[in-house]
Design a protein around this motif. Structure first.
Motif, short mmCIF file in Angstrom:
data_model
loop_
_atom_site.label_atom_id
_atom_site.label_comp_id
_atom_site.label_asym_id
_atom_site.label_seq_id
_atom_site.Cartn_x
_atom_site.Cartn_y
_atom_site.Cartn_z
N GLN A 24 0.77 -1.21 0.15
CA GLN A 24 -0.17 -0.07 0.11
C GLN A 24 0.80 1.11 -0.17
O GLN A 24 0.37 2.21 -0.46
CB GLN A 24 -0.85 0.03 1.35
CG GLN A 24 -1.96 -1.18 1.09
CD GLN A 24 -3.03 -1.21 2.47
OE1 GLN A 24 -2.73 -1.94 3.28
NE2 GLN A 24 -4.08 -0.45 1.78
N HIS A 125 1.03 -9.23 4.60
CA HIS A 125 -0.20 -8.23 4.58
C HIS A 125 -0.48 -8.36 3.07
O HIS A 125 -0.43 -7.39 2.36
CB HIS A 125 0.20 -7.04 4.93
CG HIS A 125 -1.20 -6.12 5.33
ND1 HIS A 125 -1.13 -5.16 6.57
CD2 HIS A 125 -1.95 -5.85 4.51
CE1 HIS A 125 -2.39 -4.83 6.41
NE2 HIS A 125 -3.02 -4.81 5.42
N GLU A 170 -5.24 -10.03 8.75
CA GLU A 170 -6.77 -10.46 8.25
C GLU A 170 -6.76 -11.57 7.44
O GLU A 170 -6.93 -11.40 6.19
CB GLU A 170 -7.34 -9.13 7.73
CG GLU A 170 -7.29 -7.89 8.67
CD GLU A 170 -7.86 -6.86 8.16
OE1 GLU A 170 -8.32 -6.70 6.91
OE2 GLU A 170 -8.48 -5.75 8.81
N TRP A 350 -18.75 2.59 5.06
CA TRP A 350 -18.87 1.92 6.53
C TRP A 350 -19.61 2.35 7.53
O TRP A 350 -19.32 3.91 7.47
CB TRP A 350 -17.34 1.31 6.91
CG TRP A 350 -16.62 0.32 5.93
CD1 TRP A 350 -17.46 -0.25 4.77
CD2 TRP A 350 -15.30 0.18 5.74
NE1 TRP A 350 -16.30 -0.87 4.13
CE2 TRP A 350 -15.01 -0.82 4.72
CE3 TRP A 350 -14.35 0.72 6.49
CZ2 TRP A 350 -13.89 -1.22 4.45
CZ3 TRP A 350 -12.99 0.21 6.38
CH2 TRP A 350 -12.91 -0.71 5.40
C1 FCB Z 1 -8.07 -3.53 6.43
C2 FCB Z 1 -6.64 -3.73 5.87
C3 FCB Z 1 -5.82 -2.38 5.44
C4 FCB Z 1 -6.75 -1.39 5.00
C5 FCB Z 1 -7.80 -0.95 6.00
C6 FCB Z 1 -8.72 0.13 5.44
O1 FCB Z 1 -8.73 -4.30 5.99
O2 FCB Z 1 -5.98 -4.53 6.69
O3 FCB Z 1 -4.90 -2.94 4.72
O4 FCB Z 1 -6.89 -1.44 3.82
O5 FCB Z 1 -8.66 -2.28 6.03
#
Ligand code: FCB
Length: 480
Positions: A24, A125, A170, A350
């Motif tokens: 990112q 990530h 995640e 959201w």
């Molecule tokens: C999460 C991610 C991160 C970013 C945020 C907004 O799901 O881990 O990389 O994109 O959301």
């Protein structure tokens, strides 16, 4: 704008940080031997990301680490959470390591320590080396084994300087969005593959976690970051709606918590998904490997969900916040509908509901009373503008962070053992399928000049870190 009047304070030991992720922010995707990742491929595929945006340049952090660390130091961060790009360190995902890639992170870690900032490292990530995807990706067991080897290498390399190790960020997104709904790389759409990916991510966590424990022993903090879902039944008195919430809890939360913290997969998850897979990819001994326990659980929280039993009588609403299609994002939950929730909303669409943060943390601390928690991501995208005075008056973001920290404080009062908070994100960055169209940073990136500009939220965050007390939202515009 709503303001919480309390000037809530946090313990002096509370860890204040900011978070980013390699793909990112780094850019430099073709430099110094980095191999291609699934996100390079996905972004280059027409129609997959907004305006075809990719992370090729991103925030150009790869060339601007000194400037970015100076900003972190000025902010007063205790810790910086970032991820290692696997394809920079091991370009094909197996075999040879790339010394230039290893050196990049060695310098970053040294410079952070020099600036008095603790590195909190995420091994993965989402930027899987493309050759591993070509060989089957996370639905293939081999990817977990390769991840274990890569994890061992980075712990061997940086373990003398890095104490907090997060294996995965995640895995819910990697599995269900990457292989189920296909809105994330690699963009495949198979319920069965998504569930196999869930297990192989858990297995990968276990193998890399073993490396952390074996090499670093007691001195290390082993962590895993999850985006746990707070999915509430629309009508709590309805058994059907409560069952819908149970299904989502199993897929989103317990599918990761149970194998890692308790050493099993939930019976109801296996039953709900039995028409899709028999879970025979879970081999003898796997659950001993996944069952690492954790020294701290990383919690990413942004919003909440509201669910009810879907009766197939009207068009289905799927307001789950993930842009996912009803058919594949939630395997075995075709009969669950995600309802549109009351606002306000962020630029991601959201819903803003800090009570979900408190509910989540208090719930976790009841289920796992001995488990320390760390907010590894929380923050918001808004359509920022640079004002005539040259400042970014992002009062909505300040309010969002203020309210969520207040909610964290409330959970701590109720007994949750929360050790720290990392705002997402340190700087504007490549927001996956939304490209550069969503800004989460407290530092603005001008994507034409790559200039870094402090938003009001950054000044406000610095004031918070100085005082350990939540400054009033309105004060942000006058801070400098
Ligand atoms: C999460 C991610 C991160 C970013 C945020 C907004 O799901 O881990 O990389 O994109 O959301």
């Amino acid at each position: 704008m709503t303001t919480t009047p309390s000037a809530r304070t946090f313990p002096a030991s509370f860890v204040w940080g900011a978070a980013t992720a390699s793909y990112q922010i780094e850019g430099a995707v073709d430099e110094d031997g980095r191999g291609p990742s699934i996100w390079d491929t996905f972004a280059a595929t027409p129609g997959k990301t907004l305006d075809g945006h990719s992370g090729a340049v991103a925030a150009d952090h790869y060339h601007r680490t000194a400037e970015d660390i100076a900003i972190m130091k000025d902010l007063g961060l205790d810790a910086y959470r970032f991820s290692l790009a696997w394809p920079r360190i091991q370009p094909t995902g197996s075999g040879a390591f790339n010394q230039a890639g290893l050196d990049f992170y060695a310098r970053l870690i040294d410079d952070l320590l020099e600036a008095g900032i603790d590195p909190v490292v995420t091994m993965y990530h989402w930027d899987l080396p493309q050759p591993l995807e070509d060989a089957g990706g996370w639905p293939a067991r081999d990817t977990a084994l390769r991840f274990g080897e890569y994890g061992r290498k980075v712990v061997e390399t940086y373990g003398d300087r890095v104490k907090v190790w997060t294996t995965l960020n995640e895995p819910w997104c990697s599995s269900y969005l990457g292989y189920g709904s296909g809105v994330h790389a690699p963009g495949r759409t198979s319920d069965a593959d998504a569930l196999a990916a869930v297990h192989h991510l858990n297995l990968g966590h276990g193998l890399a976690g073993r490396a952390v424990r074996e090499i670093l022993g007691e001195g290390a903090t082993l962590s895993l970051t999850l985006n746990l879902h707070v999915a509430r039944p629309d009508d709590p008195t309805s058994a059907e709606d409560r069952d819908a919430a149970r299904k989502i809890d199993a897929l989103a939360n317990r599918a990761f918590l149970n194998p890692v913290l308790d050493g099993y997969y939930p019976e109801d998850l296996l039953a709900d998904t039995s028409a899709i897979t028999d879970w025979s990819f879970v081999q003898d001994g796997d659950l001993e490997i996944t069952h690492t326990g954790l020294d701290v659980l990383g919690v990413n929280f942004y919003s909440t969900q509201r669910v009810r039993r879907y009766t197939f009588e009207h068009e289905k609403t799927m307001a789950d916040g993930h842009g996912a299609s009803a058919a594949t994002a939630w395997p075995g939950a075709d009969d669950v509908e995600f309802l549109v929730q009351p606002g306000p909303y962020t630029a991601m669409g959201w819903n803003i509901d800090p009570s979900g943060m408190t509910e989540l943390l208090v719930g976790l601390s009841k289920t796992y009373p001995e488990l320390p928690l760390m907010i590894t991501e929380n923050g918001a995208a808004f359509d920022d503008v640079v004002s005539e005075d040259g400042r970014v008056h992002d009062v909505d973001r300040v309010s969002y962070v203020h309210r969520h920290l207040d909610a964290v404080g409330e959970a701590m009062e109720a007994g949750a053992d929360v050790r720290g908070y990392f705002v997402w994100s340190l700087m504007d960055n490549y927001e996956w399928a939304y490209g550069y169209h969503r800004r989460f940073g407290i530092i603005r990136i001008d994507y034409d000049t790559l200039e870094r500009i402090w938003k009001d939220s950054a000044y406000w965050y610095r004031e918070l870190l100085r005082t350990d007390a939540l400054p009033p939202v309105e004060s942000a515009a006058d801070l400098a």
